[in-house]
Write a protein that holds these residues in place. Structure first.
Motif, PDB file in Angstrom:
ATOM      1  N   ALA A 183       0.700  -1.043   0.057  1.00 26.87           N
ATOM      2  CA  ALA A 183       0.221  -0.390  -0.323  1.00 26.87           C
ATOM      3  C   ALA A 183       0.912   1.184   0.463  1.00 26.87           C
ATOM      4  O   ALA A 183       0.446   1.763  -0.681  1.00 26.87           O
ATOM      5  CB  ALA A 183      -0.625  -0.370   1.530  1.00 26.87           C
ATOM      6  N   ARG A 184       1.693   1.225   0.568  1.00 26.74           N
ATOM      7  CA  ARG A 184       3.162   1.916   0.650  1.00 26.74           C
ATOM      8  C   ARG A 184       3.609   2.698   0.103  1.00 26.74           C
ATOM      9  O   ARG A 184       4.305   3.737  -1.040  1.00 26.74           O
ATOM     10  CB  ARG A 184       3.642   2.080   1.771  1.00 26.74           C
ATOM     11  CG  ARG A 184       2.754   1.907   2.954  1.00 26.74           C
ATOM     12  CD  ARG A 184       4.295   1.832   4.789  1.00 26.74           C
ATOM     13  NE  ARG A 184       3.770   1.713   6.298  1.00 26.74           N
ATOM     14  CZ  ARG A 184       4.085   1.617   6.917  1.00 26.74           C
ATOM     15  NH1 ARG A 184       5.623   1.846   6.539  1.00 26.74           N
ATOM     16  NH2 ARG A 184       3.721   1.351   8.175  1.00 26.74           N
ATOM     17  N   VAL A 185       3.936   1.912  -1.010  1.00 28.01           N
ATOM     18  CA  VAL A 185       4.597   1.516  -2.400  1.00 28.01           C
ATOM     19  C   VAL A 185       3.536   2.398  -3.368  1.00 28.01           C
ATOM     20  O   VAL A 185       4.440   3.391  -4.209  1.00 28.01           O
ATOM     21  CB  VAL A 185       5.111   0.242  -2.934  1.00 28.01           C
ATOM     22  CG1 VAL A 185       4.822   0.299  -4.339  1.00 28.01           C
ATOM     23  CG2 VAL A 185       6.360  -0.402  -1.929  1.00 28.01           C
ATOM     24  N   CYS A 186       2.572   2.184  -3.524  1.00 25.65           N
ATOM     25  CA  CYS A 186       1.538   2.689  -4.235  1.00 25.65           C
ATOM     26  C   CYS A 186       0.873   4.102  -4.271  1.00 25.65           C
ATOM     27  O   CYS A 186       1.240   5.103  -4.772  1.00 25.65           O
ATOM     28  CB  CYS A 186      -0.150   1.402  -3.899  1.00 25.65           C
ATOM     29  SG  CYS A 186       0.131   0.017  -5.038  1.00 25.65           S
ATOM     30  N   PHE A 187       0.827   4.539  -2.997  1.00 23.79           N
ATOM     31  CA  PHE A 187       0.736   5.961  -2.400  1.00 23.79           C
ATOM     32  C   PHE A 187       2.097   6.520  -2.463  1.00 23.79           C
ATOM     33  O   PHE A 187       2.024   7.498  -3.267  1.00 23.79           O
ATOM     34  CB  PHE A 187       0.623   5.730  -1.141  1.00 23.79           C
ATOM     35  CG  PHE A 187      -0.962   4.983  -0.101  1.00 23.79           C
ATOM     36  CD1 PHE A 187      -2.054   5.387  -1.393  1.00 23.79           C
ATOM     37  CD2 PHE A 187      -1.264   4.233   0.559  1.00 23.79           C
ATOM     38  CE1 PHE A 187      -3.245   5.337  -1.106  1.00 23.79           C
ATOM     39  CE2 PHE A 187      -2.496   3.859   0.677  1.00 23.79           C
ATOM     40  CZ  PHE A 187      -3.877   4.512  -0.192  1.00 23.79           C
ATOM     41  N   LEU A 188       2.623   6.669  -2.296  1.00 26.78           N
ATOM     42  CA  LEU A 188       4.347   6.398  -2.478  1.00 26.78           C
ATOM     43  C   LEU A 188       4.565   6.886  -4.042  1.00 26.78           C
ATOM     44  O   LEU A 188       4.704   8.157  -4.711  1.00 26.78           O
ATOM     45  CB  LEU A 188       5.756   6.065  -2.726  1.00 26.78           C
ATOM     46  CG  LEU A 188       6.126   6.624  -2.766  1.00 26.78           C
ATOM     47  CD1 LEU A 188       7.199   8.037  -1.996  1.00 26.78           C
ATOM     48  CD2 LEU A 188       8.283   5.191  -2.593  1.00 26.78           C
ATOM     49  N   THR A 189       4.568   5.589  -4.813  1.00 27.50           N
ATOM     50  CA  THR A 189       4.186   6.147  -6.369  1.00 27.50           C
ATOM     51  C   THR A 189       3.907   7.119  -7.097  1.00 27.50           C
ATOM     52  O   THR A 189       3.578   7.478  -7.927  1.00 27.50           O
ATOM     53  CB  THR A 189       4.129   4.865  -7.126  1.00 27.50           C
ATOM     54  OG1 THR A 189       5.650   4.305  -6.994  1.00 27.50           O
ATOM     55  CG2 THR A 189       4.773   4.427  -8.807  1.00 27.50           C
ATOM     56  N   GLY A 190       2.397   6.817  -6.667  1.00 27.06           N
ATOM     57  CA  GLY A 190       1.061   7.667  -7.432  1.00 27.06           C
ATOM     58  C   GLY A 190       1.683   9.177  -6.520  1.00 27.06           C
ATOM     59  O   GLY A 190       1.292  10.185  -8.060  1.00 27.06           O
ATOM     60  N   GLY A 191       1.632   9.214  -5.796  1.00 33.51           N
ATOM     61  CA  GLY A 191       2.432  10.705  -4.689  1.00 33.51           C
ATOM     62  C   GLY A 191       3.271  11.276  -5.544  1.00 33.51           C
ATOM     63  O   GLY A 191       3.055  12.381  -6.377  1.00 33.51           O
ATOM     64  N   LEU A 192       4.361  10.888  -5.956  1.00 38.55           N
ATOM     65  CA  LEU A 192       5.665  10.897  -7.131  1.00 38.55           C
ATOM     66  C   LEU A 192       5.052  11.497  -8.339  1.00 38.55           C
ATOM     67  O   LEU A 192       5.890  12.685  -9.027  1.00 38.55           O
ATOM     68  CB  LEU A 192       6.727   9.974  -6.842  1.00 38.55           C
ATOM     69  CG  LEU A 192       6.813  10.473  -5.452  1.00 38.55           C
ATOM     70  CD1 LEU A 192       8.218   8.552  -5.027  1.00 38.55           C
ATOM     71  CD2 LEU A 192       7.752  11.645  -5.049  1.00 38.55           C
ATOM     72  N   LEU A 193       4.327  10.881  -9.009  1.00 34.05           N
ATOM     73  CA  LEU A 193       3.882  10.466  -9.975  1.00 34.05           C
ATOM     74  C   LEU A 193       3.025  12.148 -10.483  1.00 34.05           C
ATOM     75  O   LEU A 193       3.366  13.112 -10.963  1.00 34.05           O
ATOM     76  CB  LEU A 193       3.267   9.794 -10.435  1.00 34.05           C
ATOM     77  CG  LEU A 193       4.215   8.697 -11.545  1.00 34.05           C
ATOM     78  CD1 LEU A 193       5.643   8.134 -10.789  1.00 34.05           C
ATOM     79  CD2 LEU A 193       3.256   7.764 -12.340  1.00 34.05           C
ATOM     80  N   LEU A 194       2.150  12.551  -9.178  1.00 35.44           N
ATOM     81  CA  LEU A 194       1.058  13.386  -9.343  1.00 35.44           C
ATOM     82  C   LEU A 194       2.034  14.304  -9.234  1.00 35.44           C
ATOM     83  O   LEU A 194       1.738  15.667  -9.423  1.00 35.44           O
ATOM     84  CB  LEU A 194       0.477  13.344  -8.248  1.00 35.44           C
ATOM     85  CG  LEU A 194      -0.788  12.201  -9.091  1.00 35.44           C
ATOM     86  CD1 LEU A 194      -1.857  12.053  -7.564  1.00 35.44           C
ATOM     87  CD2 LEU A 194      -1.333  13.076  -9.966  1.00 35.44           C
ATOM     88  N   ALA A 195       2.752  14.210  -8.448  1.00 37.88           N
ATOM     89  CA  ALA A 195       3.935  15.731  -8.110  1.00 37.88           C
ATOM     90  C   ALA A 195       4.852  16.655  -8.591  1.00 37.88           C
ATOM     91  O   ALA A 195       5.085  17.330  -9.106  1.00 37.88           O
ATOM     92  CB  ALA A 195       4.739  15.319  -6.667  1.00 37.88           C
ATOM     93  N   ALA A 196       5.036  15.491  -9.861  1.00 36.77           N
ATOM     94  CA  ALA A 196       6.095  15.146 -10.302  1.00 36.77           C
ATOM     95  C   ALA A 196       5.099  16.765 -11.778  1.00 36.77           C
ATOM     96  O   ALA A 196       5.519  16.842 -12.417  1.00 36.77           O
ATOM     97  CB  ALA A 196       6.639  14.222 -11.847  1.00 36.77           C
ATOM     98  N   ALA A 197       4.062  15.477 -11.911  1.00 32.00           N
ATOM     99  CA  ALA A 197       2.999  16.389 -12.943  1.00 32.00           C
ATOM    100  C   ALA A 197       2.521  17.789 -13.038  1.00 32.00           C
ATOM    101  O   ALA A 197       2.638  18.214 -13.378  1.00 32.00           O
ATOM    102  CB  ALA A 197       1.600  15.549 -13.630  1.00 32.00           C
TER     103      ALA A 197
END
Length: 187
Positions: free
Chosen positions: A162-176
């Motif tokens: 779950a943490r990997v998913c939240f981290l990855t999603g958060g980083l993709l959105l932050a980069a966007a």
């Protein structure tokens, strides 16, 4: 020829806002997968993570159409478009490994493996869009995923994924968001 290539890549980045539509769509599906890992059975969450692209890809194409990134008036040569497609689909080569993990019941490793495979293809986008944002994001996804998996409590099998998913999603959105801000500031 080098000047034409650099100019083509600049125009591609401008038209695509450096890939904001895809980062946003996939960022959101990674977050949804994080919710699946918190609320659904491991197998269900693993399948949601594995097949998130079936939702994210059409959403990304729709967002791309909204910002004018796709259509007949592309400012770049067909070869640049082909390169973009090849880079985007390169991560599909990791699917057999992900399927193997699911078949073997190693569900909790699926997000970690998927994040690692995903981070690898971002490095190529750094070159294509002429920005270090993709390299920074790739490093953060890769190292961050390893860190959260290692830090997850041993008795909580779904916490790390779950943490990997939240981290990855958060980083993709932050980069966007960062790329959108940089794009708007450059106008």
């Amino acid at each position: 020829m080098a000047v034409d290539l650099v100019e083509s890549l600049r125009l591609l980045a401008e038209q695509n806002v450096s890939g904001v539509a895809f980062l946003s769509a996939y960022g959101l599906t990674w977050l949804v997968c994080g919710v699946f890992w918190r609320r659904a059975a491991e197998r269900t969450a693993a399948f949601a993570t594995l097949f998130q692209g079936m939702v994210a890809f059409p959403a990304a194409l729709g967002l791309s159409a909204l910002i004018g990134a796709i259509g007949p008036d592309r400012p770049v040569a067909a070869e640049i478009t082909q390169l973009s497609i090849l880079i985007g689909t390169s991560q599909l080569l990791g699917l057999p490994f992900l399927v193997y993990l699911v078949v073997r019941g190693q569900y909790a490793l699926v997000p970690f493996a998927f994040a690692a495979v995903t981070s690898m293809h971002f490095v190529l986008y750094s070159w294509m869009y002429r920005t270090p944002v993709y390299i920074a994001m790739a490093v953060l996804v890769s190292l961050g995923s390893a860190a959260v998996m290692l830090a997850a409590p041993a008795g909580e099998r779904r916490s790390g994924p779950a943490r990997v998913c939240f981290l990855t999603g958060g980083l993709l959105l932050a980069a966007a968001l960062l790329l959108l801000i940089l794009h708007l500031a450059g106008r």
